[in-house]
Design an enzyme around this catalytic site. Structure first.
Site, short mmCIF file in Angstrom:
data_model
loop_
_atom_site.label_atom_id
_atom_site.label_comp_id
_atom_site.label_asym_id
_atom_site.label_seq_id
_atom_site.Cartn_x
_atom_site.Cartn_y
_atom_site.Cartn_z
N ASP A 1 -9.04 9.28 2.00
CA ASP A 1 -7.65 9.58 2.38
C ASP A 1 -7.48 9.21 3.85
O ASP A 1 -8.39 8.64 4.46
CB ASP A 1 -7.32 11.06 2.10
CG ASP A 1 -5.86 11.25 1.70
OD1 ASP A 1 -4.98 10.86 2.48
OD2 ASP A 1 -5.61 11.75 0.59
N HIS B 1 -2.36 6.42 1.73
CA HIS B 1 -3.41 7.40 2.08
C HIS B 1 -4.73 6.71 2.41
O HIS B 1 -5.78 7.06 1.86
CB HIS B 1 -3.60 8.39 0.92
CG HIS B 1 -2.51 9.41 0.82
ND1 HIS B 1 -2.33 10.42 1.75
CD2 HIS B 1 -1.52 9.58 -0.09
CE1 HIS B 1 -1.29 11.17 1.40
NE2 HIS B 1 -0.77 10.67 0.29
N GLU C 1 2.51 8.47 -2.92
CA GLU C 1 3.01 8.54 -1.56
C GLU C 1 2.68 7.30 -0.71
O GLU C 1 2.11 7.41 0.36
CB GLU C 1 2.47 9.80 -0.88
CG GLU C 1 2.92 11.07 -1.59
CD GLU C 1 2.35 12.35 -0.97
OE1 GLU C 1 3.07 13.35 -0.98
OE2 GLU C 1 1.20 12.35 -0.52
C1 ACM Z 1 -0.38 14.41 -4.24
O1 ACM Z 1 -0.35 15.64 -4.15
N1 ACM Z 1 0.07 13.67 -3.24
C2 ACM Z 1 -0.89 13.74 -5.42
#
Ligand code: ACM
Ligand code: ZN
Length: 532
Positions: A182, A253, A317
């Site tokens: 991440d 991420h 995201e």
């Molecule tokens: C997430 O909680 N962004 C998968």
């Protein structure tokens, strides 16, 4: 009522009871296999004595032993499936029959709980120090009964992971999703790209006090799993019939990877491994071939290490800002005749899905990856929004694992997600008609760790809610009952405590009145204070 979690499918209580202190021999059919030695370890721990293992072919066994725990495989036992079992408690002993070693393993987990309850005077029967004679017929509602640990935001060592796997085994959970990469850290050795460990696994400091806080601890944080560590985790998991699903996040991420190799971004960087939470605008460039080669190189090593048929590639995201302003990304959109950046993500994803398919693996991803169109062969993990896309995927034969944010995100405090809210979660969407129910593979509960800086914090947020997830994933809806669940909870909680895992006490896990309100207000700060 016997005190077993997850509540078994069918429980038929009979006359009489078995004194757990009389149990002394594990009787097995055929060879002494690894399941039997692990079963022995589990049962010896609970019964606090040594057990002997005897083959049923042995002459001694034929003389009619008492105080036995018999494990036998029965190929003809069709109705309980591969994970189910039939357990009989008689005055003379316990017998567990199953078609598959997995079923025997789960029968042993039930026996552990029954024996612990009786040893501690809470068996739930008329003579609380004995196991009531009973027939249990048991099998899971869902094949995917999962837990996710984020080791990027905070790194947790092999011992912490093994302890959680032990807890999962007790609860008959079978999928462990490791969120390995991440913005805040890359946590797995990749030989071809050493800077992912030397640079990507370390950050200068960590945000404290919640999502909106500007405070930080001023302390460096780092760590990653070597391939040896992963092998140790995989062995521990597979002995417990738990599959480990690795997640390599893309295209968003990924700041830790971009800090290591800035040429994989749209702008060229430079970047630092993130020290704060939230969505970052820098993502992998979807217009540069070297990005695809890099990710394929990473996946090559992941596939070589993890036997899981499913590999998670994130997909949530991913902001479009950089792609909109990048000549390479725009050139890719044009050359592939794509309409927009959503379709660029779909193109990016399908290249990765196909790459994994070429290696004989299926891809899994968060629901955002369905936005620009997506392969129905991939497994979708539903967490928030996009319900329409997920329903459409399910109706076209696609598979999904359900992880609804407001029910099973275990990092949220108990004012926002009390135990009952997790317990009452039904993963089958209300709008999904019956013919498609089988496409919902099951439930998975994630533990994100932005503000969980140590294992105690992980434990009190994960437990007891993961116990509720386990019952949700295993027990038929018609057998579920929150009141009964809370009555049965103490046996499992005490067993977890023996494993070194502390649970949030029930009055705080299911807060009422002012306590609940105060916890609820805290969501906006996502306080890292512990509920104690
Ligand atoms: C997430 O909680 N962004 C998968
Ligand atoms: Zn780009």
């Amino acid at each position: 009522m016997i005190h077993v979690i997850p509540r078994p499918v069918l429980v038929h209580e009979l006359q009489g009871a078995l004194d757990p202190s009389s149990l002394g021999t594990i009787l097995v059919e055929g060879e002494v296999s690894s399941i039997n030695s692990l079963a022995r370890k589990f049962l010896e721990d609970i019964l606090e004595k040594e057990l002997c293992i005897l083959s049923m072919d042995d002459d001694l066994a034929k003389t009619g032993i008492e105080g036995y725990i018999m494990l036998s495989k029965d190929d003809n036992l069709a109705k309980t499936g591969n994970e189910g079992y039939i357990l009989d408690v008689k005055k003379e002993g316990v017998s567990i029959r199953a078609r598959d070693a997995r079923g025997l393993f789960y029968g042993v987990q039930t026996t552990r709980q029954l024996a612990w309850g009786a040893k501690n005077g809470i068996s739930g029967s008329e003579s609380p120090r004995n196991i009531p004679c009973v027939r249990i017929v048991d099998f899971p509602r869902f094949q995917w009964r999962g837990f996710m640990l984020d080791v990027s935001r905070h790194f947790f060592d092999v011992e912490t992971v093994k302890q959680l796997l032990d807890a999962m085994a007790l609860l008959k959970l079978n999928k462990f999703h490791l969120h390995l990469t991440d913005d805040q850290g890359w946590r797995i050795q990749v030989d071809r790209y050493p800077k992912l460990s030397t640079i990507g696994s370390n950050r200068e400091e960590s945000q404290t006090g919640g999502f909106l806080s500007r405070k930080s601890d001023g302390k460096p944080h780092g760590g990653f799993f070597t391939k040896g560590d992963i092998k140790e985790i995989l062995e521990h998991a597979s002995n417990r019939y738990i599959q480990v699903i690795p997640e390599i996040e893309m295209p968003g991420h990924c700041t830790a990877a971009l800090a290591s190799y800035p040429e994989l971004s749209c702008t060229g960087g430079p970047f630092k491994v993130a020290t704060t939470s939230g969505i970052k605008k820098d993502v992998y460039c979807a217009g540069k071939e070297k990005v695809y080669r890099f990710l394929e190189g990473v996946l090559d090593e992941i596939v070589a290490l993890f036997p899981s048929p499913v590999i998670h590639i994130g997909g949530d995201e991913a902001p479009r800002k950089r792609w909109k302003n990048c000549a390479d990304c725009q050139a890719m959109i044009e050359s592939k005749e794509l309409d927009n950046e959503d379709e660029l993500q779909a193109f990016f994803t399908s290249r990765m899905v196909e790459y994994l398919e070429s290696k004989g693996r299926k891809a899994m991803g968060w629901n955002e990856m369905l936005r620009g169109g997506f392969d129905k062969d991939a497994v979708v993990q539903y967490w928030l929004k996009d319900k329409k896309h997920v329903l459409n995927h399910l109706r076209h034969g696609g598979k999904a694992v359900m992880s609804h944010f407001f029910h099973v995100y275990l990092d949220y405090n108990h004012g926002v997600i009390p135990l009952s809210k997790t317990y009452e979660y039904d993963p089958i969407p209300k709008k999904l008609k019956k013919p498609w129910h089988g496409n919902v593979l099951g439930i998975e509960a994630p533990m994100w760790t932005e503000f969980a800086e140590d294992r105690h914090h992980v434990h009190v947020f994960v437990f007891p809610r993961l116990i509720a997830v386990a019952e949700n994933a295993w027990t038929p809806r018609s057998r579920k009952d929150f009141k009964s669940f809370t009555k049965r909870l103490s046996t499992v909680q005490e067993m977890l405590s023996r494993l070194g895992i502390e649970c949030t006490p029930l009055d705080l896990a299911e807060p009422k009145g002012l306590k609940k309100l105060l916890l609820k207000i805290k969501i906006y700060k996502q306080s890292s204070e512990l509920p104690s």
